[in-house]
Design a protein around this motif. Structure first.
Motif, PDB file in Angstrom:
ATOM      1  N   LYS A  17       0.835  -1.208   0.000  1.00 32.00           N
ATOM      2  CA  LYS A  17       0.000   0.000   0.000  1.00 32.00           C
ATOM      3  C   LYS A  17       0.866   1.252   0.000  1.00 32.00           C
ATOM      4  O   LYS A  17       0.560   2.234  -0.680  1.00 32.00           O
ATOM      5  CB  LYS A  17      -0.937  -0.003   1.202  1.00 32.00           C
ATOM      6  CG  LYS A  17      -2.072  -0.985   1.059  1.00 32.00           C
ATOM      7  CD  LYS A  17      -2.999  -0.974   2.255  1.00 32.00           C
ATOM      8  CE  LYS A  17      -4.070  -2.037   2.061  1.00 32.00           C
ATOM      9  NZ  LYS A  17      -5.024  -2.067   3.155  1.00 32.00           N
ATOM     10  N   ALA A  18       1.946   1.217   0.781  1.00 34.11           N
ATOM     11  CA  ALA A  18       2.850   2.362   0.831  1.00 34.11           C
ATOM     12  C   ALA A  18       3.515   2.581  -0.527  1.00 34.11           C
ATOM     13  O   ALA A  18       3.615   3.715  -1.012  1.00 34.11           O
ATOM     14  CB  ALA A  18       3.909   2.147   1.914  1.00 34.11           C
ATOM     15  N   LYS A  19       3.946   1.498  -1.143  1.00 35.84           N
ATOM     16  CA  LYS A  19       4.602   1.589  -2.454  1.00 35.84           C
ATOM     17  C   LYS A  19       3.615   2.107  -3.501  1.00 35.84           C
ATOM     18  O   LYS A  19       3.964   2.939  -4.333  1.00 35.84           O
ATOM     19  CB  LYS A  19       5.126   0.212  -2.852  1.00 35.84           C
ATOM     20  CG  LYS A  19       6.132   0.247  -3.976  1.00 35.84           C
ATOM     21  CD  LYS A  19       6.597  -1.148  -4.365  1.00 35.84           C
ATOM     22  CE  LYS A  19       7.567  -1.732  -3.389  1.00 35.84           C
ATOM     23  NZ  LYS A  19       8.130  -3.025  -3.861  1.00 35.84           N
ATOM     24  N   GLU A  20       2.382   1.618  -3.438  1.00 38.95           N
ATOM     25  CA  GLU A  20       1.367   2.088  -4.375  1.00 38.95           C
ATOM     26  C   GLU A  20       1.118   3.587  -4.184  1.00 38.95           C
ATOM     27  O   GLU A  20       1.045   4.348  -5.151  1.00 38.95           O
ATOM     28  CB  GLU A  20       0.061   1.321  -4.168  1.00 38.95           C
ATOM     29  CG  GLU A  20      -1.044   1.756  -5.104  1.00 38.95           C
ATOM     30  CD  GLU A  20      -2.379   1.062  -4.842  1.00 38.95           C
ATOM     31  OE1 GLU A  20      -3.321   1.350  -5.582  1.00 38.95           O
ATOM     32  OE2 GLU A  20      -2.460   0.238  -3.909  1.00 38.95           O
ATOM     33  N   GLY A  21       1.000   4.002  -2.939  1.00 36.55           N
ATOM     34  CA  GLY A  21       0.777   5.426  -2.644  1.00 36.55           C
ATOM     35  C   GLY A  21       1.928   6.295  -3.118  1.00 36.55           C
ATOM     36  O   GLY A  21       1.713   7.374  -3.684  1.00 36.55           O
ATOM     37  N   THR A  31       6.169   1.866  -9.924  1.00 39.47           N
ATOM     38  CA  THR A  31       6.153   1.706  -8.468  1.00 39.47           C
ATOM     39  C   THR A  31       4.739   1.447  -7.974  1.00 39.47           C
ATOM     40  O   THR A  31       4.525   0.602  -7.102  1.00 39.47           O
ATOM     41  CB  THR A  31       6.732   2.955  -7.777  1.00 39.47           C
ATOM     42  OG1 THR A  31       8.072   3.162  -8.248  1.00 39.47           O
ATOM     43  CG2 THR A  31       6.747   2.809  -6.267  1.00 39.47           C
ATOM     44  N   GLU A  32       3.788   2.153  -8.538  1.00 40.84           N
ATOM     45  CA  GLU A  32       2.389   1.962  -8.166  1.00 40.84           C
ATOM     46  C   GLU A  32       1.949   0.524  -8.460  1.00 40.84           C
ATOM     47  O   GLU A  32       1.328  -0.135  -7.618  1.00 40.84           O
ATOM     48  CB  GLU A  32       1.514   2.948  -8.940  1.00 40.84           C
ATOM     49  CG  GLU A  32       0.056   2.895  -8.558  1.00 40.84           C
ATOM     50  CD  GLU A  32      -0.778   3.928  -9.304  1.00 40.84           C
ATOM     51  OE1 GLU A  32      -2.009   3.797  -9.252  1.00 40.84           O
ATOM     52  OE2 GLU A  32      -0.223   4.846  -9.928  1.00 40.84           O
ATOM     53  N   ASN A  33       2.316   0.021  -9.628  1.00 39.16           N
ATOM     54  CA  ASN A  33       1.944  -1.344  -9.998  1.00 39.16           C
ATOM     55  C   ASN A  33       2.657  -2.376  -9.127  1.00 39.16           C
ATOM     56  O   ASN A  33       2.067  -3.400  -8.772  1.00 39.16           O
ATOM     57  CB  ASN A  33       2.236  -1.597 -11.476  1.00 39.16           C
ATOM     58  CG  ASN A  33       1.281  -0.843 -12.379  1.00 39.16           C
ATOM     59  OD1 ASN A  33       0.148  -0.554 -11.995  1.00 39.16           O
ATOM     60  ND2 ASN A  33       1.726  -0.504 -13.567  1.00 39.16           N
ATOM     61  N   GLU A  34       3.912  -2.114  -8.767  1.00 42.03           N
ATOM     62  CA  GLU A  34       4.636  -3.021  -7.869  1.00 42.03           C
ATOM     63  C   GLU A  34       3.916  -3.111  -6.527  1.00 42.03           C
ATOM     64  O   GLU A  34       3.823  -4.187  -5.937  1.00 42.03           O
ATOM     65  CB  GLU A  34       6.066  -2.533  -7.651  1.00 42.03           C
ATOM     66  CG  GLU A  34       6.984  -2.775  -8.818  1.00 42.03           C
ATOM     67  CD  GLU A  34       8.373  -2.209  -8.575  1.00 42.03           C
ATOM     68  OE1 GLU A  34       8.758  -1.978  -7.409  1.00 42.03           O
ATOM     69  OE2 GLU A  34       9.091  -1.977  -9.567  1.00 42.03           O
ATOM     70  N   GLY A  35       3.414  -1.993  -6.052  1.00 41.03           N
ATOM     71  CA  GLY A  35       2.672  -1.976  -4.801  1.00 41.03           C
ATOM     72  C   GLY A  35       1.406  -2.812  -4.891  1.00 41.03           C
ATOM     73  O   GLY A  35       1.068  -3.561  -3.975  1.00 41.03           O
ATOM     74  N   LYS A  36       0.716  -2.701  -5.999  1.00 41.53           N
ATOM     75  CA  LYS A  36      -0.496  -3.491  -6.203  1.00 41.53           C
ATOM     76  C   LYS A  36      -0.167  -4.986  -6.250  1.00 41.53           C
ATOM     77  O   LYS A  36      -0.901  -5.808  -5.707  1.00 41.53           O
ATOM     78  CB  LYS A  36      -1.212  -3.054  -7.477  1.00 41.53           C
ATOM     79  CG  LYS A  36      -1.841  -1.685  -7.369  1.00 41.53           C
ATOM     80  CD  LYS A  36      -2.480  -1.260  -8.670  1.00 41.53           C
ATOM     81  CE  LYS A  36      -3.075   0.132  -8.570  1.00 41.53           C
ATOM     82  NZ  LYS A  36      -3.674   0.579  -9.838  1.00 41.53           N
ATOM     83  N   ILE A  37       0.940  -5.311  -6.897  1.00 40.08           N
ATOM     84  CA  ILE A  37       1.362  -6.713  -6.986  1.00 40.08           C
ATOM     85  C   ILE A  37       1.719  -7.245  -5.602  1.00 40.08           C
ATOM     86  O   ILE A  37       1.345  -8.363  -5.245  1.00 40.08           O
ATOM     87  CB  ILE A  37       2.544  -6.860  -7.967  1.00 40.08           C
ATOM     88  CG1 ILE A  37       2.051  -6.629  -9.391  1.00 40.08           C
ATOM     89  CG2 ILE A  37       3.214  -8.217  -7.830  1.00 40.08           C
ATOM     90  CD1 ILE A  37       3.163  -6.486 -10.422  1.00 40.08           C
ATOM     91  N   ASP A  38       2.423  -6.440  -4.808  1.00 38.01           N
ATOM     92  CA  ASP A  38       2.778  -6.853  -3.443  1.00 38.01           C
ATOM     93  C   ASP A  38       1.526  -7.140  -2.622  1.00 38.01           C
ATOM     94  O   ASP A  38       1.476  -8.104  -1.861  1.00 38.01           O
ATOM     95  CB  ASP A  38       3.620  -5.791  -2.747  1.00 38.01           C
ATOM     96  CG  ASP A  38       5.025  -5.673  -3.319  1.00 38.01           C
ATOM     97  OD1 ASP A  38       5.440  -6.567  -4.091  1.00 38.01           O
ATOM     98  OD2 ASP A  38       5.709  -4.682  -2.980  1.00 38.01           O
ATOM     99  N   GLN A  39       0.514  -6.301  -2.785  1.00 44.78           N
ATOM    100  CA  GLN A  39      -0.737  -6.503  -2.051  1.00 44.78           C
ATOM    101  C   GLN A  39      -1.435  -7.784  -2.506  1.00 44.78           C
ATOM    102  O   GLN A  39      -1.975  -8.526  -1.689  1.00 44.78           O
ATOM    103  CB  GLN A  39      -1.661  -5.300  -2.255  1.00 44.78           C
ATOM    104  CG  GLN A  39      -1.174  -4.049  -1.563  1.00 44.78           C
ATOM    105  CD  GLN A  39      -2.047  -2.861  -1.907  1.00 44.78           C
ATOM    106  OE1 GLN A  39      -3.207  -2.832  -1.520  1.00 44.78           O
ATOM    107  NE2 GLN A  39      -1.499  -1.907  -2.628  1.00 44.78           N
ATOM    108  N   ALA A  40      -1.415  -8.031  -3.799  1.00 43.74           N
ATOM    109  CA  ALA A  40      -2.050  -9.240  -4.333  1.00 43.74           C
ATOM    110  C   ALA A  40      -1.331 -10.488  -3.817  1.00 43.74           C
ATOM    111  O   ALA A  40      -1.973 -11.473  -3.447  1.00 43.74           O
ATOM    112  CB  ALA A  40      -2.049  -9.210  -5.851  1.00 43.74           C
ATOM    113  N   LYS A  41      -0.004 -10.452  -3.786  1.00 43.24           N
ATOM    114  CA  LYS A  41       0.768 -11.584  -3.266  1.00 43.24           C
ATOM    115  C   LYS A  41       0.410 -11.843  -1.810  1.00 43.24           C
ATOM    116  O   LYS A  41       0.262 -12.990  -1.390  1.00 43.24           O
ATOM    117  CB  LYS A  41       2.267 -11.304  -3.371  1.00 43.24           C
ATOM    118  CG  LYS A  41       2.820 -11.410  -4.759  1.00 43.24           C
ATOM    119  CD  LYS A  41       4.315 -11.112  -4.747  1.00 43.24           C
ATOM    120  CE  LYS A  41       4.906 -11.077  -6.122  1.00 43.24           C
ATOM    121  NZ  LYS A  41       6.349 -10.739  -6.082  1.00 43.24           N
ATOM    122  N   SER A  42       0.277 -10.785  -1.037  1.00 48.76           N
ATOM    123  CA  SER A  42      -0.086 -10.917   0.365  1.00 48.76           C
ATOM    124  C   SER A  42      -1.455 -11.573   0.514  1.00 48.76           C
ATOM    125  O   SER A  42      -1.640 -12.463   1.349  1.00 48.76           O
ATOM    126  CB  SER A  42      -0.087  -9.541   1.040  1.00 48.76           C
ATOM    127  OG  SER A  42      -0.579  -9.624   2.350  1.00 48.76           O
TER     128      SER A  42
END
Length: 57
Positions: A17-21, A31-42
């Motif tokens: 969420k922080a990375k997306e923000g 960076t925004e997309n990486e944040g979304k991917i991190d959230q999806a992995k979680s």
């Protein structure tokens, strides 16, 4: 699901969420997309742990 797994998944989610923000604020779509991917992995890890717990019963 162990407390360690829950904590790890929550940290990954918050980091995503922080990375997306940060990506939104800076206009960096990568960076925004990486944040979304991190959230999806979680979310997937969390779901996987719930399935494991269901089979343990």
């Amino acid at each position: 699901m162990s407390a360690d797994d829950k904590t790890s998944n929550k940290i990954d989610d918050l980091g995503g969420k922080a990375k997306e923000g940060l990506g939104k604020v800076t206009g960096n779509e990568d960076t925004e997309n990486e944040g979304k991917i991190d959230q999806a992995k979680s979310s997937l890890k969390d779901a996987g742990e719930k399935v494991k717990d269901a089979f343990k019963k």
